[in-house]
Each structure stands twice: as C-alpha cells, then as structure tokens.
Enzyme design. Structure first.
Site, PDB file in Angstrom:
ATOM      1  N   ASP A 146       0.385  -1.306   0.091  1.00 12.18           N
ATOM      2  CA  ASP A 146      -0.059  -0.269   0.084  1.00 12.18           C
ATOM      3  C   ASP A 146       0.635   1.334   0.045  1.00 12.18           C
ATOM      4  O   ASP A 146       1.148   1.882   1.059  1.00 12.18           O
ATOM      5  CB  ASP A 146      -1.446   0.135   1.271  1.00 12.18           C
ATOM      6  N   GLU A 157      -1.377  -1.519  -7.053  1.00 12.90           N
ATOM      7  CA  GLU A 157      -0.368  -2.381  -6.288  1.00 12.90           C
ATOM      8  C   GLU A 157      -0.387  -3.527  -6.753  1.00 12.90           C
ATOM      9  O   GLU A 157       0.757  -4.297  -5.757  1.00 12.90           O
ATOM     10  CB  GLU A 157      -1.397  -1.638  -4.819  1.00 12.90           C
ATOM     11  N   SER A 184     -17.051  -4.627  -3.724  1.00 13.64           N
ATOM     12  CA  SER A 184     -17.447  -2.641  -2.769  1.00 13.64           C
ATOM     13  C   SER A 184     -17.388  -2.344  -3.785  1.00 13.64           C
ATOM     14  O   SER A 184     -18.239  -1.210  -4.823  1.00 13.64           O
ATOM     15  CB  SER A 184     -16.981  -2.356  -1.844  1.00 13.64           C
ATOM     16  N   SER A 186     -15.362  -0.759  -5.890  1.00 16.34           N
ATOM     17  CA  SER A 186     -14.617   0.083  -6.157  1.00 16.34           C
ATOM     18  C   SER A 186     -13.198   0.554  -6.397  1.00 16.34           C
ATOM     19  O   SER A 186     -12.748   0.969  -6.164  1.00 16.34           O
ATOM     20  CB  SER A 186     -14.336   0.663  -4.364  1.00 16.34           C
ATOM     21  N   HIS A 304      35.042 -24.883  17.288  1.00 19.05           N
ATOM     22  CA  HIS A 304      36.267 -25.132  17.313  1.00 19.05           C
ATOM     23  C   HIS A 304      37.010 -23.364  16.802  1.00 19.05           C
ATOM     24  O   HIS A 304      36.082 -23.724  16.070  1.00 19.05           O
ATOM     25  CB  HIS A 304      37.026 -26.039  15.899  1.00 19.05           C
ATOM     26  N   ASN A 305      38.126 -23.815  17.919  1.00 18.37           N
ATOM     27  CA  ASN A 305      38.007 -21.453  17.102  1.00 18.37           C
ATOM     28  C   ASN A 305      36.859 -20.873  17.362  1.00 18.37           C
ATOM     29  O   ASN A 305      36.946 -20.251  16.614  1.00 18.37           O
ATOM     30  CB  ASN A 305      38.263 -21.314  15.443  1.00 18.37           C
ATOM     31  N   GLU A 334      36.803 -23.766  22.642  1.00 20.05           N
ATOM     32  CA  GLU A 334      38.033 -24.292  22.661  1.00 20.05           C
ATOM     33  C   GLU A 334      38.982 -22.914  22.807  1.00 20.05           C
ATOM     34  O   GLU A 334      37.731 -21.807  22.291  1.00 20.05           O
ATOM     35  CB  GLU A 334      38.327 -23.941  20.910  1.00 20.05           C
ATOM     36  N   ASP A 336      42.187 -20.651  22.846  1.00 26.64           N
ATOM     37  CA  ASP A 336      43.599 -20.619  22.259  1.00 26.64           C
ATOM     38  C   ASP A 336      44.276 -19.441  22.932  1.00 26.64           C
ATOM     39  O   ASP A 336      43.933 -18.224  22.959  1.00 26.64           O
ATOM     40  CB  ASP A 336      42.875 -20.397  20.957  1.00 26.64           C
ATOM     41  N   HIS A 349      43.970 -16.333  17.543  1.00 27.48           N
ATOM     42  CA  HIS A 349      44.185 -17.699  16.580  1.00 27.48           C
ATOM     43  C   HIS A 349      46.009 -17.203  16.560  1.00 27.48           C
ATOM     44  O   HIS A 349      46.170 -16.624  15.663  1.00 27.48           O
ATOM     45  CB  HIS A 349      44.338 -17.501  14.774  1.00 27.48           C
ATOM     46  N   GLU A 383      43.681 -25.034  24.492  1.00 25.37           N
ATOM     47  CA  GLU A 383      44.550 -25.159  24.349  1.00 25.37           C
ATOM     48  C   GLU A 383      45.920 -23.928  24.234  1.00 25.37           C
ATOM     49  O   GLU A 383      45.679 -22.681  24.293  1.00 25.37           O
ATOM     50  CB  GLU A 383      44.642 -24.623  22.169  1.00 25.37           C
ATOM     51  N   LYS A 432      39.605 -29.405  29.801  1.00 25.74           N
ATOM     52  CA  LYS A 432      40.315 -29.799  28.938  1.00 25.74           C
ATOM     53  C   LYS A 432      41.282 -28.896  29.004  1.00 25.74           C
ATOM     54  O   LYS A 432      41.249 -28.283  27.833  1.00 25.74           O
ATOM     55  CB  LYS A 432      39.114 -30.640  27.580  1.00 25.74           C
ATOM     56  N   LYS A 434      46.156 -30.706  29.007  1.00 21.33           N
ATOM     57  CA  LYS A 434      46.587 -31.114  29.680  1.00 21.33           C
ATOM     58  C   LYS A 434      47.306 -32.110  30.835  1.00 21.33           C
ATOM     59  O   LYS A 434      46.967 -30.628  31.920  1.00 21.33           O
ATOM     60  CB  LYS A 434      48.325 -30.378  28.775  1.00 21.33           C
ATOM     61  N   ILE A 605      11.977 -13.785 -10.539  1.00 24.27           N
ATOM     62  CA  ILE A 605      11.347 -15.172  -9.707  1.00 24.27           C
ATOM     63  C   ILE A 605      12.273 -16.402  -9.968  1.00 24.27           C
ATOM     64  O   ILE A 605      12.960 -16.118 -10.789  1.00 24.27           O
ATOM     65  CB  ILE A 605       9.521 -14.947 -10.021  1.00 24.27           C
TER      66      ILE A 605
END
Length: 715
Positions: A146, A157, A184, A186, A304-305, A334, A336, A349, A383, A432, A434, A605
């Site tokens: 509209d 429209e 209607s 219109s 990871h990372n 993780e 690092d 990293h 790490e 987790k 060593k 489309i």
C-alpha cells in the site's frame, strides 16, 4: 483490521515506541550516531533512519530479535561505559548470525520503555497461534504494497505485490481474482477484501485432493474420517482416535465444524502446516534420551576456534562468538591461550592477524552463558601456549570466576573406570587440557611439573600439518613446563597424544582424550567430521540437524552399537553388525509454499528445485533431485518421488535443500532443513525451511509425503 488487536498498541511502553525516539546507534568507541527509531502501526516492524539523511531508511521485524540485553552487556557498550551510564544502554540481539544493535537512549525512562516494549512485542510474536501468524503475514504484505498508505490497494499495486511475493501469474487470472475480491466494486481492495484475495490465491489444490480422499461429503472430515487419515497416511496407529479429537480442538477455526466434532479444509490445512504436521517428530524435540550414561557415550556439540567470528586468518576474535555458540547449545568450546603483554593471558588464533581478547573475559562470558540453552556440562578445551606464570594466572581466573561451577574434584573421590554422565555433571564446567600425571597420582607430590613431548603434542594446534612420528631412537625428549595449579583443575578430560587405535585400546584411561583436525580424522576413520560454529553452510546445517533433537541440549546418545565395546560395527560394512536392518526411504516431493526471493531485483522470480541429500556411512551417502519449475516461488508443484536405501538409519542425516536453478552458473541457495533420519515422521508433512544462517523463514515450506519401509530381499 489489525491482527494485533488494540491491546498491545495501548501498552504505555509500546506507545512510546510508536511515537518514536532518537537513540544513538553505537558501532565502536568512535562511531556513535543518532538515529530516529519508531515502531510502525503493525506492532511488529521497527523503522529507523538518520535524522539528517534524505529518504533512506532501514527496517527490521521484532520476530528477528531474540533478546534485549540491559546495560553494558556487549563489548561495544563496555568500551564506552565511561561516557554513557548503564541505565541508558541496551543491546538488541538478533537470531542467527546477524550482528547486535547497540543503542543508547537520552534518558533512563526512555531506555526502559524500549527495553520493556521490545520484550513485550517479542513475547507477543512468540505466542501467536498459526492463524494469527498467517494474518500477520498477510497484513505485512498489505502494508508493504500500500504505497500511498490510504489503506486501499488498486490493481496496479496488487500486480506489484504479486511480484514481491514471488508469484508469476498472468494478468487475466490476477484481474479475475481481484474483481471477485472487490465486493464494493470500488476498483480497490481494503484489508478484509485483500485477505479474501490472498486466500483465493493460496488455495492449495494438493491439500484439497488429500482432504477429498478421506472426506465423505467433500466439505468436512468427520472424526472417524480424520482418524482414518491419521492411521493410514500418518502411520499413527493406536493413538489416532485420541489424536484426531485433539487436532480438531486445536486447529479447527469454524464454530459450525467444531460443534459437529469435524474438521474443515481450513482446519486440515492449518494442522498440516503446524508443528504437529511437521516432518520432525515432536516426541524427539524435547529431552527424550537416557542422560545417565558415561559422557563418552554421547555425541557432544563442539565448536573449534570458538573465538573467531569470521575467517581463521584475519577474523575478529570476539566474546560474541562464544555467546552465539553457547546459546545454540554448543557444549564444548575452544580457548586458544597465549601470553599477554601485561601479565594477562589473551585468546586469539596464534601466528595470524586475528584480534585478541582477554582470557578472563572469555571465562566470564562462559560463566554467564554456559547454561542458558542447556543444563548439561560445558567442556572448556584449552589450547595452551602460555608460560608457567600466565598459566597460573589462568588457573586463578578459572577458580575465581567460575567458582562452584568448575569441577575440580572427582565426583565420589574414586578414580573412575568410566566417565560420569551428563546427568551427574549438570551445571558443571569441565576443563580439557594437559595434566601432570594421571588421576591415580593426584596425591603424589613428588611428580615434576613437566610434560613429555608426547603430551605436548596432545594440545598442539590440531590444524597444523601433522607429520608421522620419527623412529623412537631419533627422538630428543623435550619437556615443557606446566603450572601445577592449572594441571590440578583437569579432572575428567586429560588431553593426550593419539598413538593409534591399538595403543589406545590397550593403554587408554577413560579420562584421557585426543583431538584431531578434520583432515587427520578423515584419514583415521574415512568419514566426515563437522565442526565450526561461526561459518554458515553444509557442515553447520548437519551439526544443527543432529543436535536439533533431545531438547537441543548439546548431547545426543550414540547408537547402541557404538556404545558396546564388543560390537563389530564398521562404517564400511554396515551389514556385518548385529541387528542390521536396512530401510527404504521414499519421499514424494509434492509442492513448495512461498519460497523467499533470492534476487531482490524488481521482477525476478525463482526457478526452484528440491534436492534431498543423505549423510551417513559411506554406502548411505546419496543425493537425488527433482526437476526445476520455471518462474514460481509462490506455489511450485513437483509431484516427483525420490527413493533411497538407508543401511545405518541410526547415523543418517537427511537434508532437504531448495535451490534456484541457473543453467549458466551455480544454483543459488533458497532454504534448507536437516534432521536425523530417526526423527522423521512418515506421512503427509511440511518441512519448514531455514535460511543460510539457520533461522526460520516463515511461512516458506515444502509439502512432502514420506514412507519408510523395511527393505526386503525382493524389493
């Protein structure tokens, strides 16, 4: 007609939002600009623009917002905390991977009105039923089309709108529907008439056909007829009678049909489009698995990372990445760690251009978000590249910030023969890393604070190329120092170097574990491993698909043959295992509904096709696709059947992918949905499609008929 009704717009906070406010949008310490924000009359769209710029403006829907954070709850707002007090600041957090919106109001009252208002609107949007949702969707389109905002829509429209909605319809047919709706006379449609127009437009012949097969009079499904449909087509067996009653109560919009205990075509279509009519078995959506088995008996959603929001070489290291992963149910993140310049360890990293964040901030973020999505334990995978001094700083941060959440002692004081269960570890964070010696020697104070290079390899960067070990004779044993304080915090997750399966079988302790890079894991098991929460795409779809079950808690029980040490299962020879029972999966891809436009160019489309991909043991890996349909993203009909044989159903994931066909270049992604084979409901089902970053695209869906049968030697 306003689907929200007068109620929500009369709320004082929402009134403030509708009136509009000037808020500062903050992107960094130096980028802070005033923008005018307001809520549009639909009660769902937030509109904003620069106060000075010309006509350009942006909008987003409240349904895209996941949460509102109050105060300095983002890295950006923390960086300007000196300048703007917390009671002026708030953050809008979006679903998926869309960036946050950090805002500063002029007064605490205004900030509160927006915080409370957006929260109310989110709640309202989440509690809408199917019918209200559809009304809202139609209302949204009406508002968009509209253009002159007179509350009416002329034929020109309407034609524009059909293009926006991905409908390619000849003008004659569109005009015919328009004239029927224009009661209607219109030459324009008001909202009620537009709803009628939309309904004629979206009449689903393929649903009507299924309805006709079971309806005696073609007008309604009596209770018994619906029951027959549930038993024969949806394979619901015994519970069909009870379920038929519940479905009529829940989805039938017509009072007349309700009085007769019957279901009309409208009600039938609503049921098929609902969660219960979805391909994903609702019983598997909540927590349904035994959570009292050892940790190693579960697949664990791992990242990871985790600290990287973008790529691994020059991406932003960000706390937001941890928040996103944890909120999506990830249970192993993780970290690092490297020595920082002022005695504070940093996370990034190593040897790359990624930015740095403080280790203590990561730990605080994990503490705050660890248990938002799931009560089950979080594993913090360190790490560690720090020297002893900063390792000790790390140990103190972990103990002080995490407090009781950090598991630092054996659950019952005994060295375990098997790992504790997710149930026993609820609300706990495990480290987790060593460790000096094993759990057995924990009390032995004579141990040196050193780890041999074998263990040193255990948490080296798994992404670095891994060469074969040289013969033992040539090895120079190098030692690396470990902080005793940090080592003592490792209880059930000691990182060790992997020496091959045979060595592991004879020597391994239940609390020892090894990490592999994807390439090394592929070499070892000849099958794909999927990790990395920040990158949209196939791997993430598979990860999300596997962990969508079991309450999205981040733990999925492995099939029995992977938990039983005596089992002879081999992915290469699935037929060799006990209980081998291959299945035939047949998917009739019937139709698509309101697929999103890929290309926003005026008048473009889509030409959609559906591909079904199976991921699992090598023999199960397969792809089949339908032909493409020209120029119809609104209601394409394929009616094509794709067949598969699944040898190891317990490990198979099924991915439905919709693409825009392009003969000259690669097809464009339209939407996808991935789920475990074991969570599929047979029968006539809708598949609710997800965008590239895993968020819902209502009301885009596929309509399919699925049958699963045992594969007999003759078939």
């Amino acid at each position: 007609m306003d689907p929200e009704g007068a109620r929500i717009q009369d709320d004082p906070d929402v009134k403030v939002m509708i009136a509009g406010s000037t808020l500062r949008k903050v992107k960094s310490r130096s980028w802070k600009k005033q923008r005018h924000f307001r809520l549009l009359e639909d009660g769902l769209t937030i509109w904003y623009k620069s106060r000075w710029a010309g006509r350009g403006h942006s909008t987003f829907s409240v349904t895209e917002v996941e949460a509102v954070r109050e105060g300095h709850q983002s890295e950006v707002l923390l960086s300007i905390a000196e300048e703007f007090p917390a009671d002026l600041c708030f953050t809008l957090v979006f679903h998926g991977r869309q960036g946050n919106l950090d805002l500063v109001a002029d007064s605490p009252e205004e900030a509160q009105a927006w915080i409370r208002g957006v929260r109310k609107l989110i709640h309202k949007a989440q509690t809408m039923d199917e019918k209200e949702r559809l009304d809202q969707w139609v209302w949204d389109w009406f508002q968009k089309a509209d253009k002159n905002k007179d509350g009416k829509m002329n034929f020109k429209e309407v034609k524009k709108l059909l293009k926006m909605m991905n409908v390619d319809m000849n003008e004659e047919h569109a005009l015919h529907l328009f004239t029927m709706a224009d009661k209607s006379e219109s030459d324009s449609l008001e909202i009620e008439q537009f709803v009628y127009f939309y309904k004629m437009l979206t009449q689903r012949d393929e649903v009507w056909k299924v309805f006709q097969d079971y309806s005696g009079d073609g007008e309604k499904l009596m209770l018994e007829e619906l029951e027959n449909f549930l038993r024969m087509e949806q394979q619901e067996g015994e519970q069909s009678a009870q379920h038929a009653k519940e479905l009529i109560d829940r989805y039938e919009p017509s009072e007349t049909a309700l009085k007769q205990g019957a279901m009309s075509l409208d009600g039938f279509q609503m049921y098929l489009c609902s969660q219960e009519g979805s391909i994903f078995n609702p019983e598997h959506q909540n927590l349904y698995q035994d959570m009292s088995q050892p940790l190693s008996h579960y697949f664990i959603s791992s990242s990871h990372n985790t600290y990287l929001l973008e790529d691994q070489l020059r991406g932003q290291s960000s706390l937001e990445a941890y928040i996103q992963a944890l909120k999506r149910g990830c249970r192993c993140v993780e970290v690092d760690c490297w020595d920082g310049s002022d005695g504070e360890p940093v996370v990034y990293h190593g040897h790359t251009l990624t930015s740095k964040i403080l280790f203590k901030d990561v730990v605080s973020t994990v503490k705050e978000y660890a248990f938002k999505a799931s009560d089950f334990p979080v594993i913090l995978s360190l790490e560690n590249h720090c020297g002893v001094e900063q390792q000790t700083v790390m140990a103190r941060h972990l103990s002080q910030i995490l407090g009781d959440s950090l598991l630092t002692t054996l659950l019952d004081g005994q060295v375990p023969q098997q790992l504790p269960s997710p149930q026993e570890l609820k609300g706990k964070i495990l480290l987790k890393a060593k460790k000096i010696g094993g759990l057995e020697q924990c009390l032995d104070e004579t141990l040196t604070d050193e780890v041999s290079d074998d263990e040193e390899m255990a948490n080296g960067d798994p992404e670095s190329p891994c060469t074969e070990d040289p013969p033992a004779a040539n090895k120079k044993h190098k030692k690396s120092k470990l902080s005793r304080e940090l080592s003592d915090l490792v209880v059930y997750c000691k990182s060790v170097h992997f020496h091959g399966f045979e060595h592991a079988r004879s020597h391994a302790k239940c609390y020892e574990m090894s990490s592999f890079s994807e390439s090394k894991a592929k070499k070892l098991v000849k099958e794909a491993v999927a990790l990395n929460f920040q990158t949209a795409g196939l791997e993430m779809d598979l990860n999300d698909g596997l962990f969508r079950q079991n309450g999205c808690c981040g733990f999925v029980l492995k099939p029995e043959f992977m938990r039983d040490a005596t089992s002879q299962f081999s992915p290469e020879k699935p037929e060799g295992r006990q209980g081998y029972k291959p299945l035939r999966l047949s998917i009739q891809v019937i139709s698509g509904q309101q697929l999103p436009k890929v290309n926003q160019k005026e008048g473009s489309i889509v030409d959609p096709l559906v591909r079904v991909e199976i991921y699992g043991v090598p023999q199960d890996q397969a792809k089949e696709e339908t032909s493409h349909i020209n120029n119809n993203g609104f209601n394409p009909v394929w009616n094509e059947t794709l067949n598969f044989v699944i040898h190891t159903p317990e490990l198979a994931l099924v991915r439905f992918l919709v693409e825009d066909y392009d003969k000259a270049s690669r097809n464009d992604f339209i939407g996808q949905f991935t789920l475990p084979f074991t969570c599929i409901q047979a029968g006539y089902r809708h598949i609710h499609l997800l965008s590239k970053d895993g968020t819902v695209i209502p009301p885009s869906s596929l309509f399919v008929n699925i049958s699963i049968s045992e594969l007999t030697s003759g078939s």
